[in-house]
Design a protein around this motif. Structure first.
Motif, PDB file in Angstrom:
ATOM      1  N   LEU A  62       0.913  -1.186  -0.064  1.00 26.75           N
ATOM      2  CA  LEU A  62      -0.118  -0.083   0.081  1.00 26.75           C
ATOM      3  C   LEU A  62       0.856   1.150   0.310  1.00 26.75           C
ATOM      4  N   GLY A  63       2.208   1.118   0.774  1.00 25.14           N
ATOM      5  CA  GLY A  63       2.986   2.271   0.526  1.00 25.14           C
ATOM      6  C   GLY A  63       3.486   2.563  -0.719  1.00 25.14           C
ATOM      7  N   ASP A  64       3.665   1.490  -1.782  1.00 26.24           N
ATOM      8  CA  ASP A  64       3.854   1.807  -3.078  1.00 26.24           C
ATOM      9  C   ASP A  64       2.981   2.401  -3.752  1.00 26.24           C
ATOM     10  N   VAL A  65       1.460   1.913  -3.421  1.00 26.68           N
ATOM     11  CA  VAL A  65       0.480   2.407  -4.408  1.00 26.68           C
ATOM     12  C   VAL A  65       0.418   3.915  -3.768  1.00 26.68           C
ATOM     13  N   LEU A  66       0.486   4.313  -2.703  1.00 25.49           N
ATOM     14  CA  LEU A  66       0.512   5.842  -2.151  1.00 25.49           C
ATOM     15  C   LEU A  66       1.372   6.460  -3.058  1.00 25.49           C
ATOM     16  N   THR A  67       2.732   6.033  -3.120  1.00 22.93           N
ATOM     17  CA  THR A  67       3.743   6.842  -3.742  1.00 22.93           C
ATOM     18  C   THR A  67       3.609   6.761  -5.233  1.00 22.93           C
ATOM     19  N   GLU A  68       3.047   5.817  -5.886  1.00 26.05           N
ATOM     20  CA  GLU A  68       2.997   5.622  -7.343  1.00 26.05           C
ATOM     21  C   GLU A  68       1.830   6.767  -7.868  1.00 26.05           C
ATOM     22  N   LEU A  69       0.743   6.592  -6.985  1.00 25.68           N
ATOM     23  CA  LEU A  69      -0.524   7.461  -7.478  1.00 25.68           C
ATOM     24  C   LEU A  69      -0.470   8.922  -6.888  1.00 25.68           C
ATOM     25  N   TRP A  70       0.151   9.182  -5.529  1.00 30.00           N
ATOM     26  CA  TRP A  70      -0.230  10.437  -5.165  1.00 30.00           C
ATOM     27  C   TRP A  70       1.396  11.143  -4.738  1.00 30.00           C
ATOM     28  N   GLY A  71       2.526  10.278  -5.207  1.00 33.60           N
ATOM     29  CA  GLY A  71       3.695  10.991  -5.100  1.00 33.60           C
ATOM     30  C   GLY A  71       4.486  11.000  -3.480  1.00 33.60           C
ATOM     31  N   GLY A 133      12.569   2.566   7.225  1.00 35.32           N
ATOM     32  CA  GLY A 133      12.035   1.563   5.934  1.00 35.32           C
ATOM     33  C   GLY A 133      11.219   2.323   5.052  1.00 35.32           C
ATOM     34  N   GLU A 134      10.115   2.800   5.447  1.00 39.27           N
ATOM     35  CA  GLU A 134       9.061   3.367   4.621  1.00 39.27           C
ATOM     36  C   GLU A 134       9.466   4.732   3.831  1.00 39.27           C
ATOM     37  N   LEU A 135      10.294   5.541   4.461  1.00 40.66           N
ATOM     38  CA  LEU A 135      10.800   6.656   4.010  1.00 40.66           C
ATOM     39  C   LEU A 135      11.789   6.256   2.770  1.00 40.66           C
ATOM     40  N   SER A 136      12.690   5.379   3.210  1.00 39.69           N
ATOM     41  CA  SER A 136      13.731   5.095   2.077  1.00 39.69           C
ATOM     42  C   SER A 136      12.880   4.311   1.050  1.00 39.69           C
ATOM     43  N   VAL A 140      13.299   5.847  -2.807  1.00 34.10           N
ATOM     44  CA  VAL A 140      13.859   5.132  -3.866  1.00 34.10           C
ATOM     45  C   VAL A 140      12.724   4.645  -5.067  1.00 34.10           C
ATOM     46  N   MET A 141      11.457   4.274  -4.559  1.00 37.40           N
ATOM     47  CA  MET A 141      10.421   4.205  -5.804  1.00 37.40           C
ATOM     48  C   MET A 141      10.363   5.222  -6.366  1.00 37.40           C
ATOM     49  N   GLU A 142      10.270   6.499  -5.786  1.00 35.06           N
ATOM     50  CA  GLU A 142      10.046   7.624  -6.925  1.00 35.06           C
ATOM     51  C   GLU A 142      11.278   7.850  -7.420  1.00 35.06           C
ATOM     52  N   LYS A 143      12.533   7.641  -7.251  1.00 34.23           N
ATOM     53  CA  LYS A 143      13.666   8.108  -7.874  1.00 34.23           C
ATOM     54  C   LYS A 143      13.571   6.660  -8.952  1.00 34.23           C
ATOM     55  N   ILE A 144      13.494   5.670  -8.750  1.00 34.41           N
ATOM     56  CA  ILE A 144      13.371   4.786  -9.821  1.00 34.41           C
ATOM     57  C   ILE A 144      12.327   4.866 -10.786  1.00 34.41           C
ATOM     58  N   GLY A 159      12.434  -3.288  -6.242  1.00 37.53           N
ATOM     59  CA  GLY A 159      13.629  -2.772  -5.895  1.00 37.53           C
ATOM     60  C   GLY A 159      13.664  -1.780  -4.667  1.00 37.53           C
ATOM     61  N   SER A 160      12.783  -0.950  -4.691  1.00 36.29           N
ATOM     62  CA  SER A 160      12.624  -0.129  -3.385  1.00 36.29           C
ATOM     63  C   SER A 160      12.362  -0.917  -2.286  1.00 36.29           C
ATOM     64  N   SER A 161      11.570  -1.897  -2.413  1.00 37.50           N
ATOM     65  CA  SER A 161      11.341  -2.850  -1.163  1.00 37.50           C
ATOM     66  C   SER A 161      12.775  -3.646  -0.551  1.00 37.50           C
ATOM     67  N   MET A 162      13.501  -3.967  -1.501  1.00 38.86           N
ATOM     68  CA  MET A 162      14.870  -4.350  -1.130  1.00 38.86           C
ATOM     69  C   MET A 162      15.637  -3.496  -0.165  1.00 38.86           C
ATOM     70  N   ILE A 163      15.577  -2.183  -0.456  1.00 46.52           N
ATOM     71  CA  ILE A 163      16.152  -1.309   0.535  1.00 46.52           C
ATOM     72  C   ILE A 163      15.483  -0.983   1.602  1.00 46.52           C
ATOM     73  N   GLY A 164      13.996  -0.884   1.342  1.00 45.23           N
ATOM     74  CA  GLY A 164      13.066  -0.423   2.676  1.00 45.23           C
ATOM     75  C   GLY A 164      13.042  -1.547   3.667  1.00 45.23           C
ATOM     76  N   TYR A 165      13.118  -2.958   3.057  1.00 43.56           N
ATOM     77  CA  TYR A 165      13.161  -3.958   4.130  1.00 43.56           C
ATOM     78  C   TYR A 165      14.474  -3.994   4.931  1.00 43.56           C
ATOM     79  N   LEU A 166      15.429  -3.686   4.376  1.00 44.97           N
ATOM     80  CA  LEU A 166      16.882  -3.656   4.981  1.00 44.97           C
ATOM     81  C   LEU A 166      16.768  -2.776   6.066  1.00 44.97           C
TER      82      LEU A 166
END
Length: 223
Positions: A62-71, A133-136, A140-144, A159-166
């Motif tokens: 859902l965090g990915d959905v938020l970033t994808e649709l609302w930035g 995790g969520e901010l990174s 990262v998702m926005e940059k990709i 890709g963004s989750s690989m960084i976020g989960y770490l």
């Protein structure tokens, strides 16, 4: 004084209801994950993870959905809102621990106290990992997305989750469970939670993100 009324056309145009629903689900999944994290699951003496690992990747989705649709800016607002809700959870449940209960309900009170006296430590670890995790993940998702000109959503989500989960898993597991479980269990929890979340993200979270984003892009202005 003029009375200002809601403008339904404006609300539909901005997809406000869609954002509200996604935000509510996002916050709920994080609160649920923190409570579920109290229980450590062990399978065959090899795999160790907290029960919240099951629901946590869907919050990331859902965090990915938020970033994808609302930035990233809107995603950051929702992340801080969720942060505040987690703190409210700790304050309220801890207040319940401190309040007295009648003698004939001592067993129930003891179970409540045992569970929710443990939650603050878990939430401290979760909040630390959550922000990192969520901010990174969102950044990262926005940059990709910018780099790939909006193509290949799966690269962004995974890709963004690989960084976020770490950045999430490491502080969460160490703060929440160091000194509570053995060193072997701690290491196995770190490994299994990180890779387990990635597998859930890749096999379930990303397809769900595709479906949610497609549906919301098509219908969010209609409700």
């Amino acid at each position: 004084m003029h009375k200002v009324s809601d403008n339904p056309l404006k609300n539909r145009a901005t997809g406000g209801n869609a954002l509200m629903i996604v935000t509510a689900l996002f916050v709920t999944l994080y609160l649920v994950s923190n409570i579920m994290a109290v229980k450590v699951i062990g399978i065959a003496g090899v795999f160790y993870f907290d029960a919240g690992t099951i629901t946590f990747p869907f919050a990331y989705m859902l965090g990915d959905v938020l970033t994808e649709l609302w930035g990233f800016r809107m995603a950051k607002r929702v992340i801080w809102t969720t942060f505040a809700c987690n703190i409210i959870l700790v304050v309220c449940t801890q207040t319940g621990v401190w309040l007295p209960s009648p003698d004939h309900l001592s067993e129930t009170a003891g179970a409540y106290n045992h569970i929710f006296s443990y939650v603050p430590r878990i939430v401290l670890g979760s909040l630390t990992g959550f922000l990192l995790g969520e901010l990174s993940n969102a950044w990262v998702m926005e940059k990709i997305k910018e780099r790939m000109k909006g193509k290949r959503l799966w690269v962004r989500t995974i890709g963004s989750s690989m960084i976020g989960y770490l950045f999430d898993t490491l502080p969460f597991v160490l703060i929440s469970f160091a000194g509570v479980v053995t060193t072997h269990e701690l290491i196995m929890m770190l490994l299994f939670q990180y890779f387990g979340k990635l597998i859930i993200e890749a096999t379930m979270g990303t397809p769900m993100a595709y479906a949610a984003i497609h549906w919301l892009k098509k219908y969010r202005n209609k409700f």
